[in-house]
Design a protein around this motif. Structure first.
Motif, PDB file in Angstrom:
ATOM      1  N   ALA A 131      44.939  42.566  48.156  1.00 29.91           N
ATOM      2  CA  ALA A 131      45.341  43.494  47.098  1.00 29.91           C
ATOM      3  C   ALA A 131      45.213  42.850  45.721  1.00 29.91           C
ATOM      4  O   ALA A 131      44.797  43.480  44.759  1.00 29.91           O
ATOM      5  CB  ALA A 131      46.771  43.962  47.334  1.00 29.91           C
ATOM      6  N   PHE A 132      45.605  41.585  45.621  1.00 27.46           N
ATOM      7  CA  PHE A 132      45.607  40.907  44.323  1.00 27.46           C
ATOM      8  C   PHE A 132      44.838  39.600  44.421  1.00 27.46           C
ATOM      9  O   PHE A 132      45.444  38.525  44.516  1.00 27.46           O
ATOM     10  CB  PHE A 132      47.036  40.630  43.861  1.00 27.46           C
ATOM     11  N   ILE A 191      53.905  38.422  47.903  1.00 24.05           N
ATOM     12  CA  ILE A 191      53.740  39.791  47.393  1.00 24.05           C
ATOM     13  C   ILE A 191      52.327  40.290  47.695  1.00 24.05           C
ATOM     14  O   ILE A 191      52.124  41.424  48.132  1.00 24.05           O
ATOM     15  CB  ILE A 191      54.030  39.834  45.876  1.00 24.05           C
ATOM     16  N   PHE A 205      51.501  31.851  28.581  1.00 22.87           N
ATOM     17  CA  PHE A 205      51.571  33.195  28.006  1.00 22.87           C
ATOM     18  C   PHE A 205      50.220  33.613  27.437  1.00 22.87           C
ATOM     19  O   PHE A 205      49.767  34.738  27.602  1.00 22.87           O
ATOM     20  CB  PHE A 205      52.641  33.263  26.913  1.00 22.87           C
ATOM     21  N   MET A 214      47.959  34.534  30.154  1.00 20.80           N
ATOM     22  CA  MET A 214      48.338  35.834  30.697  1.00 20.80           C
ATOM     23  C   MET A 214      47.842  36.943  29.789  1.00 20.80           C
ATOM     24  O   MET A 214      47.367  37.993  30.241  1.00 20.80           O
ATOM     25  CB  MET A 214      49.864  35.923  30.851  1.00 20.80           C
ATOM     26  N   LEU A 215      47.948  36.692  28.494  1.00 16.22           N
ATOM     27  CA  LEU A 215      47.490  37.676  27.502  1.00 16.22           C
ATOM     28  C   LEU A 215      45.993  37.915  27.675  1.00 16.22           C
ATOM     29  O   LEU A 215      45.513  39.052  27.725  1.00 16.22           O
ATOM     30  CB  LEU A 215      47.801  37.154  26.102  1.00 16.22           C
ATOM     31  N   SER A 241      45.360  39.855  30.692  1.00  9.51           N
ATOM     32  CA  SER A 241      45.789  41.249  30.573  1.00  9.51           C
ATOM     33  C   SER A 241      44.813  42.057  29.721  1.00  9.51           C
ATOM     34  O   SER A 241      44.553  43.229  29.990  1.00  9.51           O
ATOM     35  CB  SER A 241      47.189  41.282  29.966  1.00  9.51           C
ATOM     36  N   LEU A 242      44.280  41.432  28.684  1.00  7.65           N
ATOM     37  CA  LEU A 242      43.446  42.193  27.749  1.00  7.65           C
ATOM     38  C   LEU A 242      42.003  42.287  28.199  1.00  7.65           C
ATOM     39  O   LEU A 242      41.291  43.220  27.861  1.00  7.65           O
ATOM     40  CB  LEU A 242      43.515  41.562  26.351  1.00  7.65           C
ATOM     41  N   LYS A 243      41.565  41.273  28.956  1.00 10.22           N
ATOM     42  CA  LYS A 243      40.154  41.258  29.373  1.00 10.22           C
ATOM     43  C   LYS A 243      40.034  42.031  30.681  1.00 10.22           C
ATOM     44  O   LYS A 243      40.522  41.604  31.709  1.00 10.22           O
ATOM     45  CB  LYS A 243      39.712  39.798  29.568  1.00 10.22           C
ATOM     46  N   ASP A 244      39.414  43.191  30.636  1.00  8.71           N
ATOM     47  CA  ASP A 244      39.237  43.956  31.870  1.00  8.71           C
ATOM     48  C   ASP A 244      38.128  43.328  32.699  1.00  8.71           C
ATOM     49  O   ASP A 244      37.049  43.025  32.193  1.00  8.71           O
ATOM     50  CB  ASP A 244      38.882  45.406  31.548  1.00  8.71           C
ATOM     51  N   HIS A 277      35.384  43.903  35.194  1.00  4.74           N
ATOM     52  CA  HIS A 277      34.628  45.003  35.790  1.00  4.74           C
ATOM     53  C   HIS A 277      34.082  44.623  37.144  1.00  4.74           C
ATOM     54  O   HIS A 277      33.596  45.473  37.866  1.00  4.74           O
ATOM     55  CB  HIS A 277      33.502  45.432  34.851  1.00  4.74           C
ATOM     56  N   ASN A 330      48.131  49.519  44.400  1.00  2.00           N
ATOM     57  CA  ASN A 330      48.531  48.150  44.732  1.00  2.00           C
ATOM     58  C   ASN A 330      49.470  47.586  43.678  1.00  2.00           C
ATOM     59  O   ASN A 330      50.478  46.963  43.991  1.00  2.00           O
ATOM     60  CB  ASN A 330      47.305  47.243  44.830  1.00  2.00           C
ATOM     61  N   LYS A 333      42.078  50.903  24.025  1.00  2.00           N
ATOM     62  CA  LYS A 333      41.748  51.270  25.406  1.00  2.00           C
ATOM     63  C   LYS A 333      42.238  52.643  25.819  1.00  2.00           C
ATOM     64  O   LYS A 333      41.758  53.198  26.808  1.00  2.00           O
ATOM     65  CB  LYS A 333      42.325  50.222  26.366  1.00  2.00           C
ATOM     66  N   LYS A 347      49.311  49.869  34.179  1.00  2.00           N
ATOM     67  CA  LYS A 347      49.930  48.803  33.383  1.00  2.00           C
ATOM     68  C   LYS A 347      51.103  49.343  32.580  1.00  2.00           C
ATOM     69  O   LYS A 347      52.179  48.750  32.542  1.00  2.00           O
ATOM     70  CB  LYS A 347      48.898  48.179  32.439  1.00  2.00           C
TER      71      LYS A 347
END
Lengths: 628, 344, 205
Positions: free
Chosen positions: A110-111, A177, A599, A602-603, A606-609, A611, C23, C166, C175
């Motif tokens: 899943a992750f 998890i 952090f 993580m940023l 989070s911001l970089k999708d 694909h 998920n 976005k 999110k």
């Protein structure tokens, strides 16, 4: 491994060591992460094993001076901590990664990102713990790190323990998890809960235990850290603290922890025994029920580690009964395994030898467990070698036998080659007899008054013979381990190649695809029609499982270096805390930098999708042809 | 020793295995050879649980062996496909219910004995009981007799045949108080008091030890429990109150002076005082030095010279190695300490 | 496994439209389960140690019910505004969602400000972190919650800044949704803190 994807995302096409290294650092493929876990866990298993041998050398003869005082305590602490957190846990994650998605017919976990992060956190956490040997001494407060000894009286070693486990524990939680969600959300069509292979069931319950047990440890470790470096008073009796709180927190985590270890071993046995008896698992539903029940009870029995703390006969009695209750579902399992073999056709290969050897060994560990559940008698057993014997019977005789069985069983699926059977059988017999010689006498040493964690004993107490036998036995296990390493090296160079259904007896989905599994696992997600779908298909004369979807492009996540970098930044933060205790608060700057970097990463994540990339239909057809 | 023989009979199953493994253990150390009421009750529980568990092991062992022999793969059966049995409700009920019954049988004495052996407060046990306050330290034990205001260390003296209630606490880290031959252990938690009742059947010296990891010398944190007749016990208490005899030899007198200047700030030699190190009033009567060394002057001198060489992490300063005292002075102190006796 | 930025106009639950979204949704619930154990452990420790004030001041001597009541109200309202934000998200109203999330962040900042003020008061009245077992467990419990609020503020702010570029898609919707879920969780934890630490602290005296 298959070569796929013309996309730039796949760096495998680059050549050389750096490219190879980069591939492993960035991989999000659960099968590769599984191999990483296996290597990491194996590495620490060897270290923990060497520590065990050091212990047995010191105790081989009375009044020995090979390893005394704090040095001995360091070795025993690191042996326990390493074996539990850095060897057994990661090996279990190795199996879960290698097997669970394949058993439920999933293409991925899943992750995948968290999965990889979990591995790197475990591995760097393990390194933090182990570099303590070179930076002022290893932790020496026992793997249970009882306070206030660990929080006020010992040196910097315990800082490494606290932060190493904190980092590794965070990784474990993420892994837990990940597998919970993977198993619940990503099963192939028709793979209902009551059709899931037992190993997947145990992985599910173990993941749930991880989720609810590890946060308690996290908090407990923070308390200890704050007491140690910020002068908090959680466990400091002079300012009102209470050291028994640590014991509660530790065992509320610690008891589920041992079930986290043993349940997947149960799962392995429940796979290996039916496969090599050519029979379906006897009493599948009751096995599932027993697994879930054991998971539940895991949280109800922690006080049996604390019978001597002085909580009173009422608390002790309640927890005694709860503890005895665990014998019931465990007993169900033992009988179900034996009746799986009943009427079957038992193949004695290495994987099955370990699974079969597991049964009597674990039963012995189980019955001493019931004996230990009797509080008044436990006052005698507690913290003596009787307990050492008991938990090595369940953790080595149970978990390690299960893991070794699993390694021999799934090795062809993970690497596409068999381990050598002759060497494997030598490994089994050395390990089996070495194990019993090591730990059986320890029951009696304990009853004769030898407490655990004693670096020596005196002549004339009658403890000489038992200890000597025990030390000789340990060398048997050492030989077995060396044989296993030789086996791995030899077969990696030129091992027998494995087909998809490597043993020819496969029952579950992982054996329906090539060995090793292609990157996308299943070219077409299979349609599951019952328990043991592959076996069923074979019995019906089908070569392949019915697919649940047409062949098409498969989307995969891109590799990422972020998990590794995040783990590095938390490692930096950990050293900040460790050196804040050793060198003063200035070092907290590094903790700040580390957490800040975390952090930041993580940023970025989070911001970089992401694909991802696609593996095209044509490539899949090509790969599948090659696998025939 | 004839009573011992009965114990041996009762614990025959375990003892046989034990003897096979290691010959005979030393008297007064083993949980399997109880010398007191509590230990005996606990050993009974061990036997009950062991017997029930042996049944389980035998049943599993027989089925297991039968299955492995009967259903092993034989040559020429490669194509054989066993019947795929789903399960059996009857069998599964049997192996669920029988363990429940076995455990219920075990649960009854478990709960009963857990309450009875933990009883430290009811009238029947406190009546005529001796109370001893135990304080655990890294790595030694202090024993205070609050009713008589007597403090001693390392060796506790108790009256045979009477209940002894130990109130146990710790000055530093968690320890655990264990005298295997007399009964199970209970933890010594800092800032808290735990209670333990023991009773010795026979006169004798029973070895005790710390059972919770407490630091570098956890393995050397022994003590002794000396069970003596009730009259001897009373005499001992009175002698402790009277104090130790004064030294007579010149060397011992020198030693006394040196002791006052160098050791008294930590060690009391009067049983009224606790001190921060072991009270030494009856030092000469003890079984061991520092809890574990053989009781002779040579060992004592070695100990004073460099305690950490004998007991890693001990808090006593190094008197000799650090040049505070010469070898001769240490000899004189040893002479003095060996006069500290309250026995005749 | 869809990875494209699907328009979500026709979706009732954009956060659960993809497998990744599902998920994330389930995984986050599990994460909150773990967080519950974490706070449970902190609460249990606090309850065991709340009377152990050593030579320092006790809770009832310090606590101001007015301040903490205001804090509680602020956080409760912020939970409500995050609900509005998620409702706006489901209606695919980007501007409205951003507005409500920003209000949530602002209220979160007010809450944190009050908490810092409260802690500084206690410090000046002699309740340091090292003072007693009570003080250590109090600051650790309430401080851990405060840390969670702080992280929530950072998280939602980041998402909001990114949302200008976005928008609301099947990738971003989960999110926003889990961030709001997280915010509810820390709100619920605060209700427990308010009850167990402050109200019981004052009433129990």
């Amino acid at each position: 491994m298959t070569t796929i994807s013309p996309h730039v995302h796949s760096p495998r096409q680059k050549q050389g060591f750096l490219a190879w290294l980069w591939m492993w650092l960035t991989t999000l493929d659960h099968k590769k992460v599984g191999i990483l876990y296996l290597c990491g866990g194996g590495f620490f298993f060897l270290i923990g094993g060497i520590e065990a041998i050091l212990i047995r050398i010191q105790l081989a003869v009375p009044e020995n001076t090979f390893l005394v005082g704090s040095a001995y305590n360091q070795v025993l602490t690191m042996h326990g901590t390493t074996m539990i957190f850095l060897a057994a846990m990661p090996m279990i994650f190795a199996l879960m990664n290698a097997v669970v998605p394949l058993q439920i017919g999933a293409r991925d976990v899943a992750f995948p990102f968290l999965n990889s992060l979990g591995f790197w956190l475990f591995f760097l956490g393990g390194l933090i713990l182990n570099v303590s040997w070179f930076l002022g001494g290893a932790p020496d407060g026992g793997w249970t790190a009882y306070t206030p000894l660990s929080s006020e009286y010992l040196g910097s070693g315990m800082d490494f323990y606290i932060l190493g486990l904190q980092v590794a524990g965070a990784g474990t939680l993420m892994g837990g998890i990940n597998f919970l969600v993977t198993i619940i959300n990503m099963r192939a069509p028709g793979m209902t809960f009551m059709r899931m292979p037992l190993f997947t069931w145990t992985a599910l319950v173990t993941s749930a235990l991880i989720l609810f047990a590890f946060p308690a440890l996290t908090v407990g470790l923070f308390f200890e850290l704050f007491d140690k470096i910020f002068g908090a008073n959680f466990f400091n009796a002079t300012n009102g603290g209470n050291s028994v709180i640590w014991e509660h927190i530790f065992w509320i985590f610690g008891h589920p922890e041992v079930y986290i270890l043993i349940l997947p071993a149960f799962g392995v046995i429940s796979e290996v025994i039916p496969t090599f008896a050519k029979k379906r698992l006897f009493g599948y539903s009751s096995m599932v029920f027993a697994t879930v029940l054991i998971g539940f009870l895991a949280f109800m029995v922690w006080v049996h580690h604390m019978f001597t703390v002085g909580l009173g006969p009422m608390a002790n009695s309640i927890f005694a009964i709860a503890t005895m209750a665990i014998a019931i579902p465990t007993g169900m399992k033992i009988f179900n395994w034996m009746f799986t073999m009943w009427g079957g056709q038992i193949h004695f290969n290495t994987a099955n030898l370990f699974a079969i050897g597991f049964i009597p060994t674990f039963v012995m560990g189980g019955v001493t467990g019931v004996m230990l559940a009797v509080p008044a008698a436990d006052f005698q057993y507690h913290d003596s070698y009787f307990v050492i014997a008991h938990f090595h019977y369940v953790i080595v005789g149970g978990v390690v036998f299960g893991l070794l069985s699993a390694i021999f069983y799934w090795w062809p699926k993970m690497f596409g080659k068999f381990l050598n059977e002759t060497l494997g059988k030598f490994t089994f017999w050395f390990f089996f007899f070495g194990f019993h010689f090591t730990f059986f006498p320890q029951h009696f040493l304990g009853l004769m008054g030898m407490p655990r964690r004693y670096f020596t004993y005196f002549k004339g107490e009658g403890l000489e013979a038992g200890n000597l036998i025990s030390s000789i036995g340990a060398s048997g296990m050492a030989i077995a381990t060396i044989l296993l390493v030789i086996n791995i090296v030899i077969t990696t160079a030129k091992g027998k190649k494995a087909k998809g259904d490597a043993w020819g007896l496969g029952r579950t989905l992982e054996w329906s695809i090539a060995s090793p599994a292609p990157e996308y696992n299943f070219a077409q997600t299979p349609l599951v029609k019952g328990i043991d779908p592959l076996w069923k298909a074979k019995m019906e004369g089908n070569k392949k499982l019915t697919p649940a979807e047409p062949l098409g492009d498969i989307h995969m996540p891109s590799p990422s270096i972020l998990p590794f970098l995040m783990s590095l930044s938390l490692t930096l933060a950990s050293f900040g805390f460790i050196y804040a205790d050793i060198n003063g608060m200035g070092a907290l700057v590094f903790a700040g930098i580390g957490i800040g970097l975390m952090f930041l990463l993580m940023l970025i994540h989070s911001l970089k999708d992401d694909h991802g990339f696609h593996i095209h239909k044509e490539e899949i057809i090509e790969t599948e042809k090659g696998a025939e | 020793m004839k009573k011992n023989w009965q114990h041996v009979l009762r614990f025959l199953p375990l003892i046989t295995l034990l003897a096979l493994l290691s010959g005979c253990g030393k008297d007064g150390v083993s949980a399997l050879e109880p010398f007191g009421e509590i230990a005996r009750e606990q050993a009974k529980l061990m036997i009950i649980s062991f017997s029930i568990m042996i049944i389980v092991v035998l049943v599993v062992g027989i089925i297991f062996t039968y299955v492995l022999v009967k259903f092993r793969k034989r040559k020429g059966q490669e194509e054989y496909i066993p019947r795929q049995v789903e399960g059996s409700a009857v069998l599964e009920i049997i192996w669920t219910v029988i363990p429940i019954i076995l455990l219920a049988i075990l649960a009854v004495p478990t709960v009963a004995k857990t309450f009875s052996t933990s009883d430290t407060t009811s009238k029947s046990v406190t009546k005529d009981a001796v109370v001893i306050n135990v304080t655990a330290n890294q790595f030694w034990w202090e024993f205070e007799y609050p009713d008589d205001k007597v403090v001693t260390a390392e060796d506790a003296v108790i009256p045979t045949g009477r209940n002894v209630i130990f109130n146990i606490t710790s000055k530093d880290v968690t320890h655990s108080f264990w005298v295997p031959a007399l009964g199970g252990k209970v933890d010594a938690n800092p800032g808290q008091t735990t209670k333990l009742r023991l009773k010795a059947d026979e006169n004798g010296t029973y070895s005790g030890r710390c059972a919770e990891l407490c630091g570098a010398s956890h393995a050397l944190m022994y003590f002794n429990v000396k069970a003596v007749s009730n009259d001897d016990y009373k005499a001992w208490i009175n002698a402790m109150k009277d104090g130790a005899s004064e030294p007579t030899t010149a060397s011992a007198k020198e030693g006394q002076a040196l002791f006052k200047n160098n050791c008294m700030s930590c060690h009391a030699v009067d049983s009224k005082d606790a001190g921060i190190a072991p009270n030494l009033e009856n030092f000469a009567d003890r079984k061991n030095i520092a809890g574990f060394l053989d009781h002779n002057k040579e060992n004592l001198e070695k100990w004073i010279w460099d305690p950490q060489a004998e007991k890693p992490g001990a808090l006593m300063p190094k008197r000799g190695v650090n040049n505070n005292l010469t070898k001769d002075q240490i000899k004189q102190i040893a002479d003095y300490l060996f006069t500290l006796s309250v026995e005749d | 496994m869809s990875e494209t930025h699907t328009s979500i106009e026709k979706l009732a639950n954009p956060e659960k439209a993809t497998l990744e979204g599902k998920n994330k949704f389930l995984g986050f619930w599990f994460f909150l389960g773990g967080e519950t154990v974490l706070f449970g452990t902190l609460f249990a420790t606090f309850l065991a140690l709340r009377d152990k004030v050593a030579s320092g001041p006790s809770g009832p001597e310090l606590f101001s019910i007015t301040t903490t009541f205001i804090s509680t109200m602020i956080l409760l309202v912020s939970s409500l505004t995050s609900v509005f934000a998620v409702m706006a998200m489901k209606d695919n109203k980007l501007r409205q969602m951003q507005l409500w999330f920003w209000v949530t962040v602002l209220l979160g900042l007010c809450f944190l400000g009050l908490e810092i003020y409260e802690f500084s008061e206690y410090l000046s009245e002699g309740l340091g972190y090292k003072t007693s077992a009570f003080s250590s467990s109090f600051y650790t419990l309430v401080g851990t919650h405060g840390g969670h609020v702080f992280f929530g503020i950072l998280w939602i702010s980041t998402l909001m800044i990114a949302s200008y570029k976005k928008g609301i898609t099947t990738v971003t919707a989960p999110k926003y949704y889990v961030a709001a879920l997280y915010w509810h969780f820390i709100d619920v934890v605060w209700v427990f803190i308010f009850t167990v630490v402050y109200l019981l602290g004052i009433l129990g005296d």
